[in-house]
Enzyme design. Structure first.
Site, PDB file in Angstrom:
ATOM      1  N   LYS A 133       0.844  -1.201   0.000  1.00 58.90           N
ATOM      2  CA  LYS A 133       0.000   0.000   0.000  1.00 58.90           C
ATOM      3  C   LYS A 133       0.876   1.247   0.000  1.00 58.90           C
ATOM      4  CE  LYS A 133      -1.493   2.638   3.073  1.00 58.90           C
ATOM      5  NZ  LYS A 133      -1.437   3.904   2.323  1.00 58.90           N
ATOM      6  N   GLU A 139      10.541   1.267   9.993  1.00 61.59           N
ATOM      7  CA  GLU A 139      11.571   2.275   9.695  1.00 61.59           C
ATOM      8  C   GLU A 139      10.891   3.624   9.808  1.00 61.59           C
ATOM      9  OE1 GLU A 139      14.628   1.682   9.351  1.00 61.59           O
ATOM     10  OE2 GLU A 139      14.854  -0.350   8.565  1.00 61.59           O
ATOM     11  N   CYS A 168      14.430  10.363   5.419  1.00 61.95           N
ATOM     12  CA  CYS A 168      14.448   9.916   6.817  1.00 61.95           C
ATOM     13  C   CYS A 168      15.791  10.195   7.465  1.00 61.95           C
ATOM     14  CB  CYS A 168      14.091   8.442   6.894  1.00 61.95           C
ATOM     15  SG  CYS A 168      15.077   7.401   5.808  1.00 61.95           S
ATOM     16  N   GLU A 225      11.487  16.889  13.926  1.00 60.52           N
ATOM     17  CA  GLU A 225      11.879  16.439  12.585  1.00 60.52           C
ATOM     18  C   GLU A 225      11.202  17.365  11.572  1.00 60.52           C
ATOM     19  OE1 GLU A 225      10.274  12.799  10.887  1.00 60.52           O
ATOM     20  OE2 GLU A 225      12.184  12.397   9.926  1.00 60.52           O
TER      21      GLU A 225
HETATM   22  P1  NAD Z   1       3.133   8.596   7.460  1.00 62.37           P
HETATM   23  O1  NAD Z   1       3.407   7.869   8.711  1.00 62.37           O
HETATM   24  O2  NAD Z   1       2.181   9.723   7.482  1.00 62.37           O
HETATM   25  O3  NAD Z   1       2.571   7.606   6.337  1.00 62.37           O
HETATM   26  C1  NAD Z   1       3.273   6.428   5.996  1.00 62.37           C
HETATM   27  C2  NAD Z   1       2.295   5.401   5.454  1.00 62.37           C
HETATM   28  O4  NAD Z   1       1.430   4.962   6.517  1.00 62.37           O
HETATM   29  C3  NAD Z   1       1.359   5.903   4.348  1.00 62.37           C
HETATM   30  O5  NAD Z   1       1.242   4.886   3.366  1.00 62.37           O
HETATM   31  C4  NAD Z   1       0.041   6.123   5.080  1.00 62.37           C
HETATM   32  O6  NAD Z   1      -1.081   6.010   4.239  1.00 62.37           O
HETATM   33  C5  NAD Z   1       0.068   4.988   6.079  1.00 62.37           C
HETATM   34  N1  NAD Z   1      -0.816   5.166   7.238  1.00 62.37           N
HETATM   35  C6  NAD Z   1      -1.463   6.281   7.657  1.00 62.37           C
HETATM   36  N2  NAD Z   1      -2.147   6.024   8.801  1.00 62.37           N
HETATM   37  C7  NAD Z   1      -1.923   4.729   9.101  1.00 62.37           C
HETATM   38  C8  NAD Z   1      -2.341   3.887  10.170  1.00 62.37           C
HETATM   39  N3  NAD Z   1      -3.114   4.321  11.153  1.00 62.37           N
HETATM   40  N4  NAD Z   1      -1.902   2.618  10.175  1.00 62.37           N
HETATM   41  C9  NAD Z   1      -1.076   2.138   9.207  1.00 62.37           C
HETATM   42  N5  NAD Z   1      -0.657   2.891   8.160  1.00 62.37           N
HETATM   43  C10 NAD Z   1      -1.079   4.173   8.117  1.00 62.37           C
HETATM   44  O7  NAD Z   1       4.562   9.025   6.915  1.00 62.37           O
HETATM   45  P2  NAD Z   1       4.890   9.944   5.646  1.00 62.37           P
HETATM   46  O8  NAD Z   1       4.501  11.348   5.985  1.00 62.37           O
HETATM   47  O9  NAD Z   1       4.359   9.308   4.412  1.00 62.37           O
HETATM   48  O10 NAD Z   1       6.472   9.842   5.568  1.00 62.37           O
HETATM   49  C11 NAD Z   1       7.314  10.701   6.279  1.00 62.37           C
HETATM   50  C12 NAD Z   1       7.928  10.014   7.482  1.00 62.37           C
HETATM   51  O11 NAD Z   1       8.523   8.784   7.077  1.00 62.37           O
HETATM   52  C13 NAD Z   1       9.029  10.803   8.126  1.00 62.37           C
HETATM   53  O12 NAD Z   1       8.885  10.784   9.527  1.00 62.37           O
HETATM   54  C14 NAD Z   1      10.282  10.056   7.740  1.00 62.37           C
HETATM   55  O13 NAD Z   1      11.368  10.238   8.600  1.00 62.37           O
HETATM   56  C15 NAD Z   1       9.801   8.662   7.667  1.00 62.37           C
HETATM   57  N6  NAD Z   1      10.656   7.831   6.807  1.00 62.37           N
HETATM   58  C16 NAD Z   1      11.482   6.909   7.395  1.00 62.37           C
HETATM   59  C17 NAD Z   1      12.332   6.151   6.626  1.00 62.37           C
HETATM   60  C18 NAD Z   1      13.263   5.142   7.260  1.00 62.37           C
HETATM   61  O14 NAD Z   1      13.783   4.288   6.559  1.00 62.37           O
HETATM   62  N7  NAD Z   1      13.475   5.211   8.551  1.00 62.37           N
HETATM   63  C19 NAD Z   1      12.341   6.296   5.258  1.00 62.37           C
HETATM   64  C20 NAD Z   1      11.486   7.225   4.676  1.00 62.37           C
HETATM   65  C21 NAD Z   1      10.639   7.979   5.483  1.00 62.37           C
END
Ligand code: NAD
Length: 466
Positions: A168, A244, A278, A372
């Site tokens: 997803k 992650e 990230c 962040e």
């Molecule tokens: P997010 O947490 O808002 O969304 C991530 C995913 O989770 C999306 O597909 C979203 O639809 C889904 N989601 C939303 N609500 C959910 C729920 N209740 N249960 C399960 N899934 C749900 O993150 P984002 O804004 O898309 O990405 C940015 C964040 O991702 C930043 O904090 C960044 O640091 C982190 N990130 C981490 C890594 C890593 O490898 N550590 C890599 C890339 C991004």
């Protein structure tokens, strides 16, 4: 409408939702808004495919993964263009073509890995063997910053180890992933990889996946806030988890560093993908002895960076990806401007364009330093004592990456070892590679990706004694 792929079939479901180009607001395409019934169908297809895939020898699964890597390779340019259109990142530099190239490199490296049976004991007393067995259906949930690369990190190790997948993508950037799954399905048996998508409004598909009894593991990349929800929800069904999550990586510049020589590496360590990365440098601690020179060199480098529509071949940075993140960065920068000195940028631009912004003379306790930002705004903090800088770097709930910049590699290595982070780099940042495990400590995550250690996370251990 871009279709979901469920059991090898294209499925166009629901009303669909528009995906906008962050550079100009134009509609790039429409993604399907899946229902719980669609998710159940995707999980059932993956469960059925698992019965066959899990029994196939590793070498056969490797051939499938190699075919997937070839398919990705052949469609790099098409996927890169779709990625730039929906994500905003430039085609060149560390943008879409780079992301597709890295995705292929990761895919190909994963194809070389293996988890053979290990003999723990073989003597007169008997034989004890350690087997690595696949888990079942893996649910992959990805974010909007590197949609294709992160999808590859999730999907290839899952399939190589005999699992099947329901993936997803983020509602902000679903299209390139949906197209990629369509392409991968051309070389896969039906049901091995299924896609699902939603706009997270009436139905939150990610939340349903975390709770779904038919899914055995969730691999999630996204924010710490959502990751916690995934962990809480997954507990009821005892799912395996790889999380992650976010970070607030510190870069520490030691007094002997050469400001001119490190400027390019520090700049891109912070501003890669507009800081929407990230493990980017999100706060920079610079020693008093060379503070002014480091600030000058960073600004001189930053002035030459071209910001524009990602589709233009000369853009090195595009717009930010979405309004929510833009507003967050604008708020943090507005606050930081009242507390520090703006060296570069500082004013939000047109639409979602936010110029690379560097603000000096800040300190811990300012929101731009502590939170962040996940955007193109770098705070610079002056320090005098290296131990104090390390203590401040470590005084964070996160622990994803960190870097130390110096001419003395051994000294920098010693400081890097003091950082409470999953990765620590010397004279580089976010220098990830497919054979080196990557993961966060503290609030940055759970588990590891890449290499043999990453592959193990898609398996359960079974010990057989006779
Ligand atoms: P997010 O947490 O808002 O969304 C991530 C995913 O989770 C999306 O597909 C979203 O639809 C889904 N989601 C939303 N609500 C959910 C729920 N209740 N249960 C399960 N899934 C749900 O993150 P984002 O804004 O898309 O990405 C940015 C964040 O991702 C930043 O904090 C960044 O640091 C982190 N990130 C981490 C890594 C890593 O490898 N550590 C890599 C890339 C991004």
């Amino acid at each position: 409408m871009h279709p979901l792929i469920i059991n090898g079939q294209a499925v166009r479901t629901g009303q669909g939702f528009d995906v906008l180009n962050p550079a100009n607001g134009a509609i790039v395409g429409t993604a399907p808004n899946a229902t719980e019934t669609d998710l159940d169908a995707a999980v059932a297809a993956a469960q059925e495919a698992y019965r066959t895939l899990s029994r196939r020898p590793e070498e056969e699964r490797r051939k499938l993964c190699e075919a997937m890597a070839d398919a990705l390779d052949h469609h790099q340019e098409e996927l890169a263009r779709l990625l730039t259109a929906e994500q905003g990142k430039p085609m060149n530099g560390l943008g879409s073509r780079w992301e597709l190239g890295a995705a292929v490199a990761w895919a190909r490296h994963t194809c070389t890995l293996s988890l053979p049976m290990k003999t723990i004991q073989k003597n007169n007393e008997g034989t004890v063997e350690l087997h690595r067995k696949p888990l079942g259906v893996v649910g992959s949930i990805t974010p909007w910053n590197f949609p294709i690369l992160i999808a590859v990190w999730h999907v290839f190790p899952a399939v190589l180890t005999g699992n099947t997948v329901v993936i997803k993508p983020s509602p902000y950037t679903p299209l390139a992933t949906l197209r990629m799954v369509e392409l991968l399905n051309e070389v896969l048996p039906v049901g091995v990889i299924n896609s699902i998508a939603g706009d997270d409004r009436d139905v939150n598909i990610g939340a349903l996946m975390s709770a779904h009894p038919g899914i055995r593991k969730i691999v999630f990349t996204g924010s710490s806030e959502t990751g916690r929800k995934v962990a809480a929800s997954a507990a009821a069904t005892m799912k395996r988890l790889t999380l992650e999550m976010g970070g607030n990586d510190a870069g520490i510049v030691l007094p002997d560093a050469d400001p001119k020589a490190i400027a390019e590496g520090v700049f891109w360590g912070a501003f890669i993908n507009n800081g929407q990365t990230c493990a980017a440098i999100k706060r920079l601690y610079v020693h008093d002895d060379i503070y002014d020179q480091v600030c000058e060199e960073l600004v001189a480098y930053g002035r030459g960076v071209v910001v524009g529509d990602g589709a233009a071949e000369d853009s090195a940075l595009g717009p930010m990806q979405n309004r929510m993140q833009f507003d967050k960065v604008a708020r943090l920068v507005a606050d930081a401007k009242t507390r520090g000195r703006v060296l570069l940028g500082g004013e939000p631009g047109e639409g979602l364009f936010f110029p690379p912004t560097i603000i000096a003379d800040l300190d811990d306790g300012v929101a731009l330093v502590d939170e962040e930002q996940f955007g193109p705004a770098l705070p610079i903090i002056r320090y005098r004592d290296i131990e104090d800088a390390v203590a401040r770097a470590n005084a964070s709930p996160w622990g994803l990456g960190g870097s130390v910049w110096s001419k003395d590699i051994q000294k920098a290595r010693g400081v890097a070892l003091e950082l409470d982070t999953g990765s620590a780099w010397v004279n580089k940042h976010v220098a990830i590679q497919p054979d080196a495990p990557f993961g966060g400590v503290k609030a940055s995550g759970l588990g590891t990706e890449f290499g043999e250690e990453g592959l193990q996370e898609y398996t359960d251990i079974q010990v057989v004694s006779y």
